[in-house]
Write a protein that holds these residues in place. Structure first.
Motif, PDB file in Angstrom:
ATOM      1  N   ASP A 310       0.855  -1.187   0.000  1.00 25.78           N
ATOM      2  CA  ASP A 310       0.000   0.000   0.000  1.00 25.78           C
ATOM      3  C   ASP A 310       0.889   1.234   0.000  1.00 25.78           C
ATOM      4  O   ASP A 310       2.055   1.176  -0.369  1.00 25.78           O
ATOM      5  N   GLU A 311       0.329   2.375   0.440  1.00 27.92           N
ATOM      6  CA  GLU A 311       1.086   3.617   0.407  1.00 27.92           C
ATOM      7  C   GLU A 311       2.203   3.652   1.439  1.00 27.92           C
ATOM      8  O   GLU A 311       3.079   4.522   1.395  1.00 27.92           O
ATOM      9  N   ASN A 312       2.204   2.716   2.397  1.00 24.25           N
ATOM     10  CA  ASN A 312       3.277   2.626   3.385  1.00 24.25           C
ATOM     11  C   ASN A 312       4.461   1.912   2.737  1.00 24.25           C
ATOM     12  O   ASN A 312       4.467   0.694   2.598  1.00 24.25           O
ATOM     13  N   ASP A 313       5.427   2.695   2.334  1.00 19.45           N
ATOM     14  CA  ASP A 313       6.496   2.206   1.477  1.00 19.45           C
ATOM     15  C   ASP A 313       7.260   1.049   2.116  1.00 19.45           C
ATOM     16  O   ASP A 313       7.581   1.077   3.300  1.00 19.45           O
ATOM     17  N   VAL A 314       7.537   0.018   1.311  1.00 20.43           N
ATOM     18  CA  VAL A 314       8.322  -1.140   1.712  1.00 20.43           C
ATOM     19  C   VAL A 314       9.511  -1.243   0.768  1.00 20.43           C
ATOM     20  O   VAL A 314       9.369  -1.047  -0.438  1.00 20.43           O
ATOM     21  N   GLY A 328      -0.907  -4.922  -4.994  1.00 16.95           N
ATOM     22  CA  GLY A 328      -1.201  -3.789  -4.133  1.00 16.95           C
ATOM     23  C   GLY A 328      -2.525  -3.931  -3.401  1.00 16.95           C
ATOM     24  O   GLY A 328      -3.074  -5.027  -3.247  1.00 16.95           O
ATOM     25  N   THR A 329      -3.016  -2.791  -2.961  1.00 12.87           N
ATOM     26  CA  THR A 329      -4.270  -2.738  -2.204  1.00 12.87           C
ATOM     27  C   THR A 329      -5.251  -1.861  -2.954  1.00 12.87           C
ATOM     28  O   THR A 329      -4.928  -0.744  -3.351  1.00 12.87           O
ATOM     29  N   SER A 330      -6.442  -2.346  -3.151  1.00 14.11           N
ATOM     30  CA  SER A 330      -7.448  -1.622  -3.913  1.00 14.11           C
ATOM     31  C   SER A 330      -7.793  -0.296  -3.237  1.00 14.11           C
ATOM     32  O   SER A 330      -7.893  -0.207  -2.010  1.00 14.11           O
ATOM     33  N   SER A 348       2.898  -7.575 -12.188  1.00 12.15           N
ATOM     34  CA  SER A 348       1.860  -7.194 -11.238  1.00 12.15           C
ATOM     35  C   SER A 348       0.522  -7.640 -11.786  1.00 12.15           C
ATOM     36  O   SER A 348       0.304  -7.657 -13.008  1.00 12.15           O
ATOM     37  N   GLU A 349      -0.363  -8.037 -10.900  1.00  9.88           N
ATOM     38  CA  GLU A 349      -1.710  -8.409 -11.320  1.00  9.88           C
ATOM     39  C   GLU A 349      -2.412  -7.194 -11.936  1.00  9.88           C
ATOM     40  O   GLU A 349      -2.132  -6.052 -11.599  1.00  9.88           O
ATOM     41  N   GLU A 350      -3.311  -7.456 -12.901  1.00 12.50           N
ATOM     42  CA  GLU A 350      -4.002  -6.348 -13.550  1.00 12.50           C
ATOM     43  C   GLU A 350      -4.923  -5.621 -12.577  1.00 12.50           C
ATOM     44  O   GLU A 350      -5.248  -4.458 -12.771  1.00 12.50           O
ATOM     45  N   THR A 351      -5.384  -6.320 -11.549  1.00 12.72           N
ATOM     46  CA  THR A 351      -6.142  -5.664 -10.491  1.00 12.72           C
ATOM     47  C   THR A 351      -5.217  -5.417  -9.314  1.00 12.72           C
ATOM     48  O   THR A 351      -4.240  -6.142  -9.099  1.00 12.72           O
ATOM     49  N   ASP A 352      -5.518  -4.386  -8.545  1.00 10.65           N
ATOM     50  CA  ASP A 352      -4.719  -4.037  -7.365  1.00 10.65           C
ATOM     51  C   ASP A 352      -3.241  -3.862  -7.717  1.00 10.65           C
ATOM     52  O   ASP A 352      -2.338  -4.395  -7.059  1.00 10.65           O
ATOM     53  N   GLN A 353      -2.997  -3.100  -8.786  1.00  8.44           N
ATOM     54  CA  GLN A 353      -1.614  -2.869  -9.207  1.00  8.44           C
ATOM     55  C   GLN A 353      -0.916  -1.887  -8.266  1.00  8.44           C
ATOM     56  O   GLN A 353      -1.541  -1.048  -7.637  1.00  8.44           O
ATOM     57  N   VAL A 354       0.396  -2.026  -8.201  1.00 10.75           N
ATOM     58  CA  VAL A 354       1.216  -1.076  -7.455  1.00 10.75           C
ATOM     59  C   VAL A 354       1.495   0.103  -8.368  1.00 10.75           C
ATOM     60  O   VAL A 354       2.088  -0.051  -9.440  1.00 10.75           O
ATOM     61  N   GLU A 355       1.064   1.296  -7.950  1.00 11.70           N
ATOM     62  CA  GLU A 355       1.119   2.450  -8.842  1.00 11.70           C
ATOM     63  C   GLU A 355       2.494   3.101  -8.904  1.00 11.70           C
ATOM     64  O   GLU A 355       2.903   3.604  -9.944  1.00 11.70           O
ATOM     65  N   ILE A 356       3.232   3.119  -7.804  1.00 11.64           N
ATOM     66  CA  ILE A 356       4.497   3.847  -7.748  1.00 11.64           C
ATOM     67  C   ILE A 356       5.650   2.865  -7.547  1.00 11.64           C
ATOM     68  O   ILE A 356       5.675   2.119  -6.569  1.00 11.64           O
ATOM     69  N   LEU A 357       6.571   2.875  -8.491  1.00 12.23           N
ATOM     70  CA  LEU A 357       7.789   2.073  -8.378  1.00 12.23           C
ATOM     71  C   LEU A 357       8.960   2.989  -8.054  1.00 12.23           C
ATOM     72  O   LEU A 357       9.224   3.958  -8.774  1.00 12.23           O
TER      73      LEU A 357
END
Length: 888
Positions: A310-314, A328-330, A348-357
């Motif tokens: 999610d937005e909490n960077d890992v 990612g998280t919807s 990445s899955e087409e759903t719940d994609q990670v937006e920021i790399l």
């Protein structure tokens, strides 16, 4: 795992009982990190080369060495069974000077802690002492460290068996906790009812968990523990539930206990603010992320699956060959940071994609490849000091923005794996790389991006810019030859560099109104076709090969051996250093163009058939240039545009090319021409010219005026001097005429007998020695028929009262033919209207006269019809013969 520096300190502590000196530490650290040397070689150096070791451990028995190593490394006396194992039992096979490594690798938690404390103390002393290092102080710095390590050592119990949960509170010192993990309601000692907390964040608490099964049941709270070691021995993939662990910088080590253990692990509920490290025997890792700011060092794994991002960077640390799957998280803007070296595949899955790399290297260059065509990230952030490349398709670039926060030493690249039409103006990146033949298309760029062509696109590609500035620029790096065209006509400045290999561009199209192409690099560059106003290659050290277009008016070469194919028009060319060549592929007249050529070493005509190239004399004057042709003999025609020309510095390939110098059009100046020395054709003008053809069989025509022609040469050759028609006034003065080889060419229109004879034919020649006329006023008759002979050689000795000169007239000749003061009345020729050449001699000079009977029906030539046309200096009486005269 201990750092290289810490491992070196441990060898010094064990074998020498002291901290390392700084120069020695830095030397071994650098050599080991670069792979040049190893820890084993460090040990061998100390054991075999250091007197300090020889007089210390090297002088002790095996049992005494064991006791001393335990004391130095762990600050304790080994138990009798430990001494027995290393001295007499299974450990006795380990060489005594290798025992230091065996003890490090086999140390339990307590010994490892003491050794780590000694190592830290050694590091502190080495760095603090610097140049003030003292061996005694270095020994004292580590000797008693860890001598007394207070803290508790506790093993968890099974709450299912005891009926009571474990609730442990750590001390302010270094505590050791151990437990077994398992599934729910198993006999494992770690239960969901248990709690473990420690309030001191400055100690070194350790929790060790071993398990032969999944670890599903985790303590409800584990907090304040600095290191958690999880050791797995299950032969099937293991699941580890990390729920209950509160991270505050905690390190979680997950390892396999043996070769038979599974190489796959599923991590559930990975907390935030932890660093989780998987061992080198774990190949597949799946992780469900729950907290923020977690760091997962999965560099030993090749298959990685991350869920619940999610937005909490890992931050994920991987290595070469890893395949990373992101989920990612919807409804959230998901973000993940990847650090790696080598090549890493991302999907990445087409759903719940990670937006920021967020991408960076891990002390090495890295290539990230987006494998899933359906993965469409919205933002990429580059960081760090390593070179980073991201490979993706045009669809994945569409709508993508990027931010480059990397250091100035790093290069960031987006590698395009497909082509079409795209807008890259929102990409903040050093380079956009076209690595596939599918990359051809039309692309809009901002001026901050460079282009890298690493593959032949095979067809046309166009780059444009949304800006409309007066000096829009584009940087293009070329690593592969391009058979398709490159259109950059939207840019005024094109910076082109060759990288990796010699490259050829079939067509580069800049702005017709004034593009400048700057070329740099160390590789060879060939521009088969170019549309631009100027090319500047002064920063190119490779060879430049370029075919000029008519729009290309300025060319500057570089340090290599450059080749310029010229097609015409106005241009300025500075070929630079190196051995540079101008090629002309067809007949070309540049005399009417404004051109400026400097620093060219060779000019060559390469036409299939005989061809000529016309240049103005100023382009070749006093220049050491090689001139050559190809196949049939070609010609360089040099038109005089300045009054002086010296071609003596030329190196002319006389087998393939000839030189023709023409000054006829420069009528207002007296010419001075020095030939090339290989057989030139030189034509002056109607002024008084000075013509020096030099070596070789030359053909010289003064073309009117009182010309000075010097035929001097070191090796005799058949030079031809062409006399102008008598209708063109002037007397040529010819020096160094060699009567054995040189030739006078007379216009056939000036000679009755040769009026219909083709050029090059020998003239009909006659001799006469008619005596001087003793009765003044009488007629002097030639002793040969002017209708049959064109040239009459008069061997009569002239009256020495009259001295002939270059300015002598017909009257002077008639006076010289008389013995008294009264000149002869005329010279009798064969018939009316006859024209004939006459040779007379005086004072070791030969005078060539033209006689033309006109104005009456008789055959008498009067003074006004006698014209001196040439003087051959230093030619004695009777030395000329018929072989010296031909038809012009």
């Amino acid at each position: 795992m201990a750092t290289v520096s810490e491992q070196i300190q441990q060898v010094y502590i064990g074998l020498l009982g002291r901290a390392a000196d700084l120069p020695g530490l830095e030397y071994w650290k650098q050599e080991i990190e670069q792979g040049a040397l190893s820890l084993e070689q460090l040990r061998a150096n100390i054991v075999n080369e250091q007197p300090e070791y020889a007089t210390g451990l090297g002088a002790l028995s095996r049992a005494s060495v064991i006791v001393e190593l335990y004391s130095r490394m762990f600050n304790r006396v080994p138990a009798s069974n430990e001494v027995g194992y290393w001295a007499e039992e299974g450990g006795s096979t380990v060489d005594i000077d290798l025992l230091v490594f065996a003890l490090v690798n086999g140390a339990d938690q307590q010994d490892s802690l003491v050794l780590s404390m000694k190592t830290a103390a050694a590091e502190q002393y080495t760095n603090a002492a610097g140049d003030n290092y003292d061996p005694t102080a270095a020994t004292d710095a580590v000797k008693d460290v860890g001598l007394s390590v207070p803290g508790i050592t506790v093993a968890f119990t099974d709450a299912d068996a005891t009926g009571a949960a474990d609730e442990y509170q750590g001390t302010d010192n270094n505590d050791f906790f151990s437990a077994t993990g398992g599934i729910e309601n198993s006999d494992a000692t770690l239960d969901s009812e248990d709690t473990l907390a420690d309030n001191n964040l400055n100690d070194e608490d350790i929790l060790s968990i071993t398990s032969a099964t999944d670890i599903i049941e985790m303590a409800s709270l584990i907090s304040g523990i600095e290191t958690i070691n999880i050791s797995l021995s299950s032969s099937i993939p293991s699941t580890i539930n990390l729920d209950g662990i509160v991270g505050f910088g905690t390190t979680i080590n997950v390892t396999n206990a043996g070769d038979s253990a599974s190489d796959s692990v599923l991590l559930l509920n990975v907390p935030g603010d932890v660093k989780l490290i998987t061992g080198d025997k774990i190949n597949t890792v799946s992780a469900m992320i729950e907290g923020k700011d977690a760091v997962l060092d999965l560099s030993a794994a090749t298959n990685i699956q991350l869920q619940n991002l999610d937005e909490n960077d890992v931050t994920i640390i991987t290595s070469d060959g890893a395949q990373v799957s992101l989920d990612g998280t919807s409804g959230r803007t998901d973000s993940v940071t990847l650090q790696s070296t080598g090549t890493v595949s991302i999907e990445s899955e087409e759903t719940d994609q990670v937006e920021i790399l967020k991408l960076s290297g891990n002390n090495g260059d890295v290539l990230y490849l987006l494998d899933s065509e359906g993965y469409l990230p919205t933002e990429v952030v580059f960081s760090g000091s390593s070179n980073i490349t991201l490979g993706l398709t045009l669809d994945q670039v569409t709508g993508l923005s990027s931010l480059d926060t990397s250091s100035s030493l790093a290069t960031t690249t987006i590698r395009l794996l497909s082509g079409g039409t795209g807008d890259f103006s929102n990409l903040n990146v050093d380079f956009i790389e076209f690595a596939s033949a599918e990359g051809a298309g039309t692309y809009s760029l901002s001026q901050r991006q460079g282009i890298l062509l690493s593959s032949d696109l095979g067809s046309a590609i166009t780059f444009d810019t949304p800006t409309d500035g007066a000096a829009d620029s584009i940087n293009i790096s070329v690593a592969a030859s391009q058979t398709g065209s490159i259109d950059v006509s939207d840019f005024e400045v094109i910076n082109l560099s060759s990288v990796s290999n010699a490259v050829e561009l079939s067509a580069l199209t800049g702005s017709e109104s004034g593009s400048i192409v700057n070329i740099s690099g160390s590789q060879n560059v060939t521009l088969a076709s170019i549309t631009a106003q100027g090319v500047n290659a002064n920063h190119l050290t490779g060879n430049l090969t370029i075919t000029q277009s008519e729009l290309l008016t300025s060319m500057t070469g570089g340090a290599g051996d450059d080749t310029f194919t010229i097609v015409g028009g106005d241009f300025a060319l500075d070929a630079g250093s190196g051995t540079d060549v101008l090629l002309f592929t067809d007949t070309l007249d540049l005399s009417a163009n404004t051109i400026d050529i400097i620093n060219v070493e060779k000019m060559q005509i390469t036409a299939d058939a005989a061809a000529s190239v016309t240049l103005n004399s100023s382009e070749l004057d006093n220049k050491p240039i090689i001139l050559s042709g190809t196949g049939e003999k070609d010609t360089f025609i040099i038109n005089m545009d300045e009054s002086s020309l010296n071609l003596s510095s030329l190196n002319v390939d006389s087998d393939t090319v000839s030189i023709s110098i023409n000054g006829a059009d420069l009528t207002t100046r007296e010419l001075t021409i020095v030939g090339s020395g290989v057989g030139d054709v030189i034509t002056g003008n109607s002024s008084d010219d000075t013509l020096t053809p030099g070596e070789g069989a030359d053909r010289v025509s003064g073309l009117g005026g009182d010309d000075m022609i010097d035929l001097a040469e070191s090796e005799a050759a058949a030079d031809i001097v062409v006399l102008s028609s008598v209708n063109v006034q002037g007397v040529d003065s010819i020096d160094s005429f060699n009567v054995q080889n040189d030739i006078i060419a007379w216009q056939n229109t000036d000679l009755t007998a040769e009026s219909n004879v083709p050029s090059g034919s020998n003239l009909q020649f006659a001799y006469t020695d008619t005596a001087l006329i003793s009765a003044g006023g009488s007629t002097f008759t030639l002793g040969a028929s002017s209708s049959e002979f064109s040239i009459v050689e008069l061997n009569t000795t002239l009256d020495d009262d009259i001295e002939l000169t270059k300015s002598s007239t017909g009257s002077d000749l008639l006076q010289a033919l008389s013995e008294d003061s009264t000149p002869v009345s005329g010279i009798q020729v064969n018939a009316a209207d006859d024209k004939v050449g006459l040779i007379s001699y005086q004072n070791n000079n030969a005078y060539l006269w033209h006689l033309e009977q006109s104005g009456s029906s008789d055959a008498l030539v009067m003074a006004e019809d006698i014209q001196l046309v040439a003087v051959l200096c230093d030619v004695g009486q009777g030395e000329l013969s018929s072989s010296n005269f031909i038809v012009a």
